[in-house]
Design an enzyme around this catalytic site. Sequence first.
Site: not given
Ligand code: 13P
Ligand code: G3H
Ligand code: ZN
Length: 311
Positions: A82, A257
């Site tokens: 991510d 999410i």
């Molecule tokens: P939320 O903070 O809305 O759960 O989004 C998560 C997200 O986009 C992770 O990449």
């Molecule tokens: O988009 C971000 C996600 O909620 C992940 O959050 O970078 O704190 O792990 P994090």
């Molecule tokens: Zn994100």
Amino acid sequence: MPLVNTKEMFKKAYEGGYAIGAFNVNNMEIIQGITEAGKELGAPMILQVSAGARKYANHTYLKKLVEAAVEETGLPIALHLDHGDSFELCKSCIDGGFTSVMIDGSHLDYEDNIALTKKVVEYAHARGVTVEGELGQLAGIEDDVNVSAEDASFTDPDQVQDFVTRTGVDSLAIAIGTSHGAYKFKPGQNPQLRFDILEEVSKRLPGFPIVLHGASSVVPEFVEMVNTYGGKMPDAIGIPEDMLRKAATMAVCKINIDSDLRLAMTGVVRKHLAENPDHFDPRQYLGDGRAAIKGMVEHKIKNVLGCNGKA
Ligand code: 13P
Ligand code: G3H
Ligand code: ZN
């Protein structure tokens, strides 16, 4: 079945008018809660790891835990990076067994975003790994970087075809009014998503999978639970679930999410400890936390994503 990439699951999701849930994972209980829900409802899943999660829990631990979930559930599961912010991070995840990566060049100039994304795509595709790119900037907090609402910008539909063609990405994250974290809207604001932009984007990219980040609804029941048991979360407001459901029937094939999982787990753990002040065995409160994650994911699969029975 080994870990899968997102190619086949997105093709089916686009054609079937539903979306796959991409849930952020940081530890064993979160992975178990998510995938137990997926198993019960027969849902394909994406488990995603941020740079912060990788730093917290270690690449190898997370990968092995996700592989254990695949073995236990038999589900098609993609292990996804991510918000990758560099070629080196994406390469390290690809070399280390991830089946999908996001290269997030959304903060860069358009041409720099294309150059970086293309470089990741070339490396990934040669190894069977799918790639998500991003155009447009979401507001909110991710990995300690806080983008204010004023600095956020919607995706320009006139750029998407050029971006996808020149980079070769497999999916595209767009900004249509969602944002990261628990504080997406201010009290009194009327949450809205720019469905007109989504429609324009999908006209220019027929059959192409679109991704929504920042798609937690900040379920009020859990904000209330956090606050009832000692928390202080002021005016946490998210994206209404009916809007996300609508997006899932359109070109949106992946819905991210994280915050809703954090809230559910934290609310229930706070409640458990407040009601059982003599408990000190982590299995007692983390067991409740895991069950809360499972319940939240079941709710999302049925009411937002529509991917039950699609595994
Ligand atoms: P939320 O903070 O809305 O759960 O989004 C998560 C997200 O986009 C992770 O990449
Ligand atoms: O988009 C971000 C996600 O909620 C992940 O959050 O970078 O704190 O792990 P994090
Ligand atoms: Zn994100």
